[in-house]
Motif scaffolding. Sequence first.
Motif, PDB file in Angstrom:
ATOM      1  N   SER A 240       0.843  -1.194   0.000  1.00 16.46           N
ATOM      2  CA  SER A 240       0.000   0.000   0.000  1.00 16.46           C
ATOM      3  C   SER A 240       0.874   1.238   0.000  1.00 16.46           C
ATOM      4  O   SER A 240       2.055   1.191   0.344  1.00 16.46           O
ATOM      5  CB  SER A 240      -0.927   0.030   1.221  1.00 16.46           C
ATOM      6  N   PHE A 241       0.258   2.357  -0.370  1.00 20.18           N
ATOM      7  CA  PHE A 241       0.914   3.662  -0.250  1.00 20.18           C
ATOM      8  C   PHE A 241      -0.172   4.725  -0.268  1.00 20.18           C
ATOM      9  O   PHE A 241      -1.173   4.604  -0.973  1.00 20.18           O
ATOM     10  CB  PHE A 241       1.904   3.915  -1.389  1.00 20.18           C
ATOM     11  N   SER A 242       0.049   5.799   0.510  1.00 15.65           N
ATOM     12  CA  SER A 242      -0.867   6.938   0.538  1.00 15.65           C
ATOM     13  C   SER A 242      -0.109   8.200   0.161  1.00 15.65           C
ATOM     14  O   SER A 242       1.004   8.429   0.631  1.00 15.65           O
ATOM     15  CB  SER A 242      -1.473   7.120   1.938  1.00 15.65           C
ATOM     16  N   SER A 243      -0.716   9.010  -0.709  1.00 20.86           N
ATOM     17  CA  SER A 243      -0.177  10.337  -1.000  1.00 20.86           C
ATOM     18  C   SER A 243      -1.316  11.211  -1.487  1.00 20.86           C
ATOM     19  O   SER A 243      -2.253  10.734  -2.139  1.00 20.86           O
ATOM     20  CB  SER A 243       0.943  10.285  -2.047  1.00 20.86           C
ATOM     21  N   GLY A 244      -1.231  12.498  -1.154  1.00 19.73           N
ATOM     22  CA  GLY A 244      -2.332  13.381  -1.492  1.00 19.73           C
ATOM     23  C   GLY A 244      -3.603  12.901  -0.814  1.00 19.73           C
ATOM     24  O   GLY A 244      -3.609  12.550   0.367  1.00 19.73           O
ATOM     25  N   ALA A 245      -4.679  12.835  -1.574  1.00 15.26           N
ATOM     26  CA  ALA A 245      -5.977  12.428  -1.032  1.00 15.26           C
ATOM     27  C   ALA A 245      -6.289  10.970  -1.325  1.00 15.26           C
ATOM     28  O   ALA A 245      -7.459  10.570  -1.286  1.00 15.26           O
ATOM     29  CB  ALA A 245      -7.078  13.310  -1.613  1.00 15.26           C
ATOM     30  N   TYR A 246      -5.258  10.152  -1.588  1.00 10.60           N
ATOM     31  CA  TYR A 246      -5.525   8.785  -2.046  1.00 10.60           C
ATOM     32  C   TYR A 246      -4.655   7.761  -1.329  1.00 10.60           C
ATOM     33  O   TYR A 246      -3.516   8.030  -0.948  1.00 10.60           O
ATOM     34  CB  TYR A 246      -5.280   8.678  -3.555  1.00 10.60           C
ATOM     35  N   THR A 247      -5.236   6.558  -1.198  1.00 10.33           N
ATOM     36  CA  THR A 247      -4.511   5.375  -0.765  1.00 10.33           C
ATOM     37  C   THR A 247      -4.725   4.295  -1.804  1.00 10.33           C
ATOM     38  O   THR A 247      -5.841   4.096  -2.294  1.00 10.33           O
ATOM     39  CB  THR A 247      -5.016   4.879   0.603  1.00 10.33           C
ATOM     40  N   VAL A 248      -3.642   3.591  -2.161  1.00  7.04           N
ATOM     41  CA  VAL A 248      -3.714   2.507  -3.140  1.00  7.04           C
ATOM     42  C   VAL A 248      -3.145   1.248  -2.514  1.00  7.04           C
ATOM     43  O   VAL A 248      -2.112   1.287  -1.834  1.00  7.04           O
ATOM     44  CB  VAL A 248      -2.932   2.863  -4.423  1.00  7.04           C
ATOM     45  N   THR A 249      -3.819   0.111  -2.740  1.00  7.68           N
ATOM     46  CA  THR A 249      -3.306  -1.186  -2.303  1.00  7.68           C
ATOM     47  C   THR A 249      -3.282  -2.133  -3.498  1.00  7.68           C
ATOM     48  O   THR A 249      -4.022  -1.972  -4.465  1.00  7.68           O
ATOM     49  CB  THR A 249      -4.177  -1.804  -1.196  1.00  7.68           C
ATOM     50  N   GLY A 250      -2.414  -3.141  -3.403  1.00  2.00           N
ATOM     51  CA  GLY A 250      -2.342  -4.148  -4.449  1.00  2.00           C
ATOM     52  C   GLY A 250      -3.364  -5.243  -4.241  1.00  2.00           C
ATOM     53  O   GLY A 250      -3.702  -5.587  -3.102  1.00  2.00           O
ATOM     54  N   CYS A 251      -3.860  -5.820  -5.349  1.00  2.00           N
ATOM     55  CA  CYS A 251      -4.883  -6.872  -5.314  1.00  2.00           C
ATOM     56  C   CYS A 251      -4.523  -7.982  -6.310  1.00  2.00           C
ATOM     57  O   CYS A 251      -3.661  -7.812  -7.173  1.00  2.00           O
ATOM     58  CB  CYS A 251      -6.267  -6.329  -5.689  1.00  2.00           C
ATOM     59  N   LEU A 252      -5.221  -9.105  -6.206  1.00  2.00           N
ATOM     60  CA  LEU A 252      -5.024 -10.201  -7.145  1.00  2.00           C
ATOM     61  C   LEU A 252      -5.321  -9.787  -8.580  1.00  2.00           C
ATOM     62  O   LEU A 252      -4.689 -10.276  -9.517  1.00  2.00           O
ATOM     63  CB  LEU A 252      -5.921 -11.389  -6.771  1.00  2.00           C
ATOM     64  N   ASP A 253      -6.280  -8.883  -8.751  1.00  2.00           N
ATOM     65  CA  ASP A 253      -6.710  -8.486 -10.096  1.00  2.00           C
ATOM     66  C   ASP A 253      -6.445  -7.008 -10.379  1.00  2.00           C
ATOM     67  O   ASP A 253      -7.129  -6.399 -11.201  1.00  2.00           O
ATOM     68  CB  ASP A 253      -8.194  -8.797 -10.303  1.00  2.00           C
ATOM     69  N   GLY A 254      -5.480  -6.426  -9.689  1.00  2.00           N
ATOM     70  CA  GLY A 254      -5.165  -5.027  -9.957  1.00  2.00           C
ATOM     71  C   GLY A 254      -4.839  -4.257  -8.692  1.00  2.00           C
ATOM     72  O   GLY A 254      -4.041  -4.690  -7.857  1.00  2.00           O
ATOM     73  N   MET A 255      -5.496  -3.114  -8.528  1.00  2.00           N
ATOM     74  CA  MET A 255      -5.262  -2.248  -7.372  1.00  2.00           C
ATOM     75  C   MET A 255      -6.572  -1.662  -6.876  1.00  2.00           C
ATOM     76  O   MET A 255      -7.496  -1.423  -7.659  1.00  2.00           O
ATOM     77  CB  MET A 255      -4.298  -1.117  -7.754  1.00  2.00           C
ATOM     78  N   LEU A 256      -6.639  -1.422  -5.576  1.00  2.00           N
ATOM     79  CA  LEU A 256      -7.773  -0.751  -4.955  1.00  2.00           C
ATOM     80  C   LEU A 256      -7.392   0.705  -4.723  1.00  2.00           C
ATOM     81  O   LEU A 256      -6.380   0.993  -4.089  1.00  2.00           O
ATOM     82  CB  LEU A 256      -8.125  -1.418  -3.631  1.00  2.00           C
ATOM     83  N   LEU A 257      -8.210   1.618  -5.245  1.00  2.00           N
ATOM     84  CA  LEU A 257      -7.982   3.054  -5.098  1.00  2.00           C
ATOM     85  C   LEU A 257      -9.036   3.622  -4.154  1.00  2.00           C
ATOM     86  O   LEU A 257     -10.237   3.523  -4.420  1.00  2.00           O
ATOM     87  CB  LEU A 257      -8.072   3.744  -6.466  1.00  2.00           C
ATOM     88  N   VAL A 258      -8.598   4.210  -3.046  1.00  2.00           N
ATOM     89  CA  VAL A 258      -9.503   4.803  -2.067  1.00  2.00           C
ATOM     90  C   VAL A 258      -9.217   6.293  -1.975  1.00  2.00           C
ATOM     91  O   VAL A 258      -8.059   6.705  -1.835  1.00  2.00           O
ATOM     92  CB  VAL A 258      -9.326   4.140  -0.679  1.00  2.00           C
ATOM     93  N   ARG A 259     -10.272   7.096  -2.026  1.00  2.00           N
ATOM     94  CA  ARG A 259     -10.134   8.548  -1.935  1.00  2.00           C
ATOM     95  C   ARG A 259     -10.533   9.020  -0.538  1.00  2.00           C
ATOM     96  O   ARG A 259     -11.580   8.624  -0.012  1.00  2.00           O
ATOM     97  CB  ARG A 259     -10.997   9.239  -2.981  1.00  2.00           C
TER      98      ARG A 259
END
Length: 434
Positions: A240-259
Motif C-alpha cells: 500500500s501507499f498513501s499520497s495526497g488524497a488517495y490510498t492505493v493497495t495491491g490486489c489479485l486483479d489489480g489495485m484498490l484506489l480509495v479517496r
Amino acid sequence: MKISVQSRRWALSLLATALLAACGGGSSGPDGAHDSVSIATAGRLAMAEQGSKTLRLHDLDSASAAVEASYTLDNEPSAVYASPSGRYALAVQRLQDQVQIIDGGIWQEDHGDHLHDYKQASRSVAWKITGPRPTHYDVQAGKQAAFFMDGNATASPVQNAGVRLFTDASIARASLVASTDLNVPIHGLADPLDDKLLLVSRAADAPDTLPTHLNLHLRNGSGYSFSRQVATRCDGMHGSFSSGAYTVTGCLDGMLLVRHTAANAVDDGRKLTTRLRVGTIAGHASLPGHFIGVATEGTAPAPVTTRFYAVDAERASVTDLVLQGWETGRQRRAHAFDRSGQRFFVLDDQGTLVVTQRQNGGWAPLARIAGAIPAMPSAAPWPTLVTNGAVNELYLTDPVARQLVVLDSSTGAVKARRSLGYVPSTAAWLGITR
C-alpha cells in the motif's frame, strides 16, 4: 528576604542566557526573536551487516562516508527504516517481536518563530516498539508512522495482529501515540493519515490467507474506533501507499484506489484492473495522487518478469509503464524515488539501473546504466536503493563487492564506490529532509 534590584537583573540575565543556550545560540532581533539555525548536512546512513547484530551509522558529510558509530543490536535486523521525520533508525527484529531504535543525532525542531537544526552524536534508545511479528511499515511523511504487527498463528496462545502508531516526538517520550489490535493474526497493513487509519480485514470466503477489505478506523485518544468498511473488495491484498488524497493497495486483479473525502471519511473505493496481480505499491509524498504498481509475470522455471503500472488517481486510470530496455525475464531487485519524487529508479537482476522521470504528465526514459552493480548476488541479501532527503544522491548497496555505490539522483550516474569492509543487508537514510 529582600532581593536587590541588581540581584534581580543578574538573575534575569542568567535566565535569558540559559534560554538562548537551550535554543542552541544565535542572535536576537529587536523583538527578541531568535534566528533560524540551519546546518548543511547530508545526514547519516544506518546500515545493517548480513549475518550480524551490528548496525553502523555512516556520516555522509565525511568524504569517505566514515562510520560515526556502531551499535550491537539484540538480534540481526530483518529491516531498517527511518522514523517519520528522519531522526531515528528503526531496526526491525521481526521474529523477536520488537523494533530497536537508534537516535541518528540529526534533526530539526520548530521553535515557533524559527526552525532549528541539530547535529549531535548518535545514541542508542532504551525504549522499544513491541508486538507480535512487526512487518509492514507505513509512513505519513514528516508526521507519523504505523507498524502493522502480523501476529503469530503458531504461538500458544495465538497472538493476534495489531497496529502501533508513533511519531518522532513520541519516540523521544518513549511512548506510542496510539495502538489497536485485531481479533486474528493476518499478514496485513495499516495506512495512517492524520486521525484516520485504513486497516485490513478478511472476509470468510477469502481465496487465501491475505486480507480482502480495508476498514476505516478513527483515532480516539490512544486507541482507534471502527467507523466503516470500504465497500470495494480487494482479494489478495498486499502492499500500500498513501499520497495526497488517495490510498492505493495491491490486489489479485489489480489495485484498490480509495479517496479520502474528509477529515474523518473515505469513499467506497474503486478497482483499477490489471492483467497481473500487484503486490507492491511505490509512491512519494511530493508526487500526490501518482503511484507505481509492481507486479510479477510468469512462474519459474519459465521466465519471470517484473512489470510496472502507472496510476493516476485523479483520473482513476492505470497504464502499463514500460521501462527503457526492460526485456522479458528481467526482474526488479530494488527501486526508489529520488527526493523530489520526479525520478523513479529500478535495479534489475543483471545489475543495470534504469531511470525514468516525470515529463508532460507522464513517465519518460532518463537513463540506463549498465554495470551499476557489476556482479549481482545469486541470493539475498539483494542490493538496496536508499534516497537521501537532503541532497541529490541515492545509495546502492553492493553485497558482492561490499561497497556503497553513490548515485547522482538527477542523472543516475555513478559518483563514487566506497568500500565498506562488510556485506550490507538493509539500510535507511537519517537526517533533515530539504
